[in-house]
Design a protein around this motif. Sequence first.
Motif, PDB file in Angstrom:
ATOM      1  N   PRO A  90       0.963  -1.223   0.463  1.00  0.00           N
ATOM      2  CA  PRO A  90      -0.034   0.298   0.246  1.00  0.00           C
ATOM      3  C   PRO A  90       0.689   1.568  -0.049  1.00  0.00           C
ATOM      4  N   PRO A  91       0.372   2.224  -0.721  1.00  0.00           N
ATOM      5  CA  PRO A  91       1.455   3.453  -0.889  1.00  0.00           C
ATOM      6  C   PRO A  91       1.195   4.385   0.148  1.00  0.00           C
ATOM      7  N   THR A  92       1.537   5.221   0.517  1.00  0.00           N
ATOM      8  CA  THR A  92       1.991   6.060   1.916  1.00  0.00           C
ATOM      9  C   THR A  92       1.952   7.452   0.723  1.00  0.00           C
ATOM     10  N   ILE A  93       0.306   7.992   1.258  1.00  0.00           N
ATOM     11  CA  ILE A  93      -0.233   9.335   0.872  1.00  0.00           C
ATOM     12  C   ILE A  93      -0.768  10.234   1.894  1.00  0.00           C
ATOM     13  N   PRO A  94       0.309  10.964   1.737  1.00  0.00           N
ATOM     14  CA  PRO A  94      -0.345  12.006   3.411  1.00  0.00           C
ATOM     15  C   PRO A  94      -1.370  12.532   2.448  1.00  0.00           C
ATOM     16  N   ASN A  95      -2.574  12.776   4.033  1.00  0.00           N
ATOM     17  CA  ASN A  95      -3.656  13.887   4.114  1.00  0.00           C
ATOM     18  C   ASN A  95      -4.538  13.089   2.984  1.00  0.00           C
ATOM     19  N   ALA A  96      -4.967  11.431   3.345  1.00  0.00           N
ATOM     20  CA  ALA A  96      -5.428  10.981   1.550  1.00  0.00           C
ATOM     21  C   ALA A  96      -5.775   9.801   2.111  1.00  0.00           C
ATOM     22  N   GLY A 104      -3.933  -6.465   1.579  1.00  0.00           N
ATOM     23  CA  GLY A 104      -3.327  -6.224   1.936  1.00  0.00           C
ATOM     24  C   GLY A 104      -1.612  -5.453   1.403  1.00  0.00           C
ATOM     25  N   TRP A 105      -1.822  -6.239   0.321  1.00  0.00           N
ATOM     26  CA  TRP A 105      -0.893  -5.884  -0.982  1.00  0.00           C
ATOM     27  C   TRP A 105      -1.861  -5.603  -2.053  1.00  0.00           C
ATOM     28  N   TYR A 106      -1.056  -4.978  -3.508  1.00  0.00           N
ATOM     29  CA  TYR A 106      -2.018  -5.863  -4.131  1.00  0.00           C
ATOM     30  C   TYR A 106      -1.566  -5.874  -5.409  1.00  0.00           C
ATOM     31  N   GLU A 107      -1.862  -6.492  -6.636  1.00  0.00           N
ATOM     32  CA  GLU A 107      -1.051  -7.223  -7.466  1.00  0.00           C
ATOM     33  C   GLU A 107      -0.703  -6.593  -8.489  1.00  0.00           C
ATOM     34  N   GLU A 108      -0.009  -6.703  -9.500  1.00  0.00           N
ATOM     35  CA  GLU A 108       0.457  -6.511 -10.720  1.00  0.00           C
ATOM     36  C   GLU A 108      -0.636  -5.603 -11.632  1.00  0.00           C
ATOM     37  N   GLY A 109      -1.279  -4.600 -12.193  1.00  0.00           N
ATOM     38  CA  GLY A 109      -2.021  -4.092 -12.591  1.00  0.00           C
ATOM     39  C   GLY A 109      -3.175  -3.527 -12.259  1.00  0.00           C
ATOM     40  N   ASP A 110      -3.444  -3.969 -10.789  1.00  0.00           N
ATOM     41  CA  ASP A 110      -4.122  -3.362  -9.648  1.00  0.00           C
ATOM     42  C   ASP A 110      -4.278  -1.767 -10.130  1.00  0.00           C
ATOM     43  N   LYS A 111      -5.593  -0.970  -9.675  1.00  0.00           N
ATOM     44  CA  LYS A 111      -5.759   0.067  -9.425  1.00  0.00           C
ATOM     45  C   LYS A 111      -6.175   1.196  -7.880  1.00  0.00           C
ATOM     46  N   ILE A 112      -5.192   2.042  -7.915  1.00  0.00           N
ATOM     47  CA  ILE A 112      -6.223   2.486  -6.454  1.00  0.00           C
ATOM     48  C   ILE A 112      -6.533   3.629  -6.864  1.00  0.00           C
ATOM     49  N   ARG A 113      -7.993   4.166  -6.557  1.00  0.00           N
ATOM     50  CA  ARG A 113      -8.385   5.394  -6.506  1.00  0.00           C
ATOM     51  C   ARG A 113      -8.231   6.001  -5.009  1.00  0.00           C
ATOM     52  N   ILE A 114      -8.374   7.685  -4.259  1.00  0.00           N
ATOM     53  CA  ILE A 114      -7.643   8.259  -3.586  1.00  0.00           C
ATOM     54  C   ILE A 114      -8.871   9.305  -3.543  1.00  0.00           C
ATOM     55  N   ILE A 115      -9.268   8.868  -2.041  1.00  0.00           N
ATOM     56  CA  ILE A 115     -10.152  10.005  -1.539  1.00  0.00           C
ATOM     57  C   ILE A 115      -9.418  11.293  -0.911  1.00  0.00           C
ATOM     58  N   CYS A 116      -9.244  11.982  -0.758  1.00  0.00           N
ATOM     59  CA  CYS A 116      -9.075  14.005   0.233  1.00  0.00           C
ATOM     60  C   CYS A 116      -9.295  13.480   1.098  1.00  0.00           C
ATOM     61  N   ASP A 117      -8.403  13.686   2.524  1.00  0.00           N
ATOM     62  CA  ASP A 117      -8.958  13.994   3.932  1.00  0.00           C
ATOM     63  C   ASP A 117      -9.818  15.358   3.288  1.00  0.00           C
ATOM     64  N   VAL A 141      -1.037  13.507  -5.104  1.00  0.00           N
ATOM     65  CA  VAL A 141      -0.480  14.220  -4.252  1.00  0.00           C
ATOM     66  C   VAL A 141      -2.205  15.603  -3.830  1.00  0.00           C
ATOM     67  N   CYS A 142      -2.554  15.241  -2.580  1.00  0.00           N
ATOM     68  CA  CYS A 142      -3.545  16.008  -1.831  1.00  0.00           C
ATOM     69  C   CYS A 142      -2.372  17.235  -0.805  1.00  0.00           C
ATOM     70  N   GLU A 143      -3.731  18.414  -1.643  1.00  0.00           N
ATOM     71  CA  GLU A 143      -3.413  19.111  -1.661  1.00  0.00           C
ATOM     72  C   GLU A 143      -3.943  20.186  -0.586  1.00  0.00           C
ATOM     73  N   ARG A 144      -3.227  21.151   0.145  1.00  0.00           N
ATOM     74  CA  ARG A 144      -4.787  22.331   0.505  1.00  0.00           C
ATOM     75  C   ARG A 144      -5.721  22.450  -0.036  1.00  0.00           C
ATOM     76  N   GLY A 145      -6.395  22.200  -0.007  1.00  0.00           N
ATOM     77  CA  GLY A 145      -8.098  23.047  -0.535  1.00  0.00           C
ATOM     78  C   GLY A 145      -8.207  24.953   0.000  1.00  0.00           C
TER      79      GLY A 145
END
Length: 376
Positions: A90-96, A104-117, A141-145
């Motif tokens: 799993p990636p570490t994405i601040p504020n998301a 607990g892991w992802y196979e090659e070709g898997d796609k994830i979708r991010i939701i910002c805090d 990347v999730c940046e300040r709104g």
Amino acid sequence: MCNRYLGFLLLIWCPGELHAQSATQSCSAPSLDGGKFSLKRETYAHGTYVTYSCDLGRKPAVEGWWARSTCQNGTWSPQPRCIMERDCIPPTIPNAKNTESLTGWYEEGDKIRIICDEAYELKNNDATALCTNGSWSSVPVCERGADACDAPPKVPHAVIVDHGYQELFAADTHLQYECEDGYTAEGAGTDKTIVCIAGTWTEGPTCRTGGGDTTSAGSGTPPAGGGSSSSSGSNTGDTERRLTTIDICGDPPKIPKAVVARTLRRSVKYSCQQYYKRLGPESVRCYSDGTWSELPSCEASFCVVNTLEYPDLKPAGEIYLEDGDTVRLECVDRAEWWFNNYSDGECDNRIIHLSRCCSKAQLAFNTCDGFLTKRN
């Protein structure tokens, strides 16, 4: 001190990490598909850990090429697991937050979708990442709104109710102040509510009483050269120092390399910036004479490795390590080497120790003697 450079075939028992209590449970020997332990026992006490590595073509389901798992009251945490090298952790994405995998892991070709805090928004409207050959492509990347607000303004003799402290708030957030006992709300914010609108808070209330701005009778500082103090039998004119609300002292003192982590009615809590450690009290309080209690200080607690100063290292600029941290740096290739060589570094009490360049196997088995030297 337990060895920090653990080999992929080592199992280490650290007595100092045990928390022997009658309520804790031991763990049975862990199992691992596609990897190896050594020196396995039937059971392990609570607090002990094992290290492991994975077979060729596989890797641990955590960061790094070897991993360790700790017995936590009858359960191994994290569970030892080897995945394919082309899979992704799993990636570490601040504020998301991102869509989670059941395994607990992802196979090659898997796609994830991010939701910002809350109070953050996607940069470039890119909300997905793709697992490709063991790593993530185009991590969002999730940046300040643009419409987010900073922490609400401080109102003397008031507190924010029903909401914990945070540094950033989303647009349309409603917060409510509550005046201290004996104070009433006046001014534009008589309903005691403020709203975050387009990056700015609406005007808040003012908390006052008919008897002036003192927090309690006799708690203020008497005029210079005035009469008796509130302490019994004293005619010296001295003021007894008592702890009181922080508004008497004004703005919190500025401390180099420190930030105000929390402001309460009667105290201010500080925390040090990254790479610095606190010396002295965590919180300071205000005395009735307008002075602050003992202040903490922030002391440097890091090492800097300038790779350009070491001829054996590949240039990678300056690398910062907190005390106790380790790092593995790649060495310049040599014709006589069959494999890539690396130098393991450790920051110990602000002093960096870099091993000589060795293969991963030598580093794993602690057979890499000697240290790197700087350029003349």
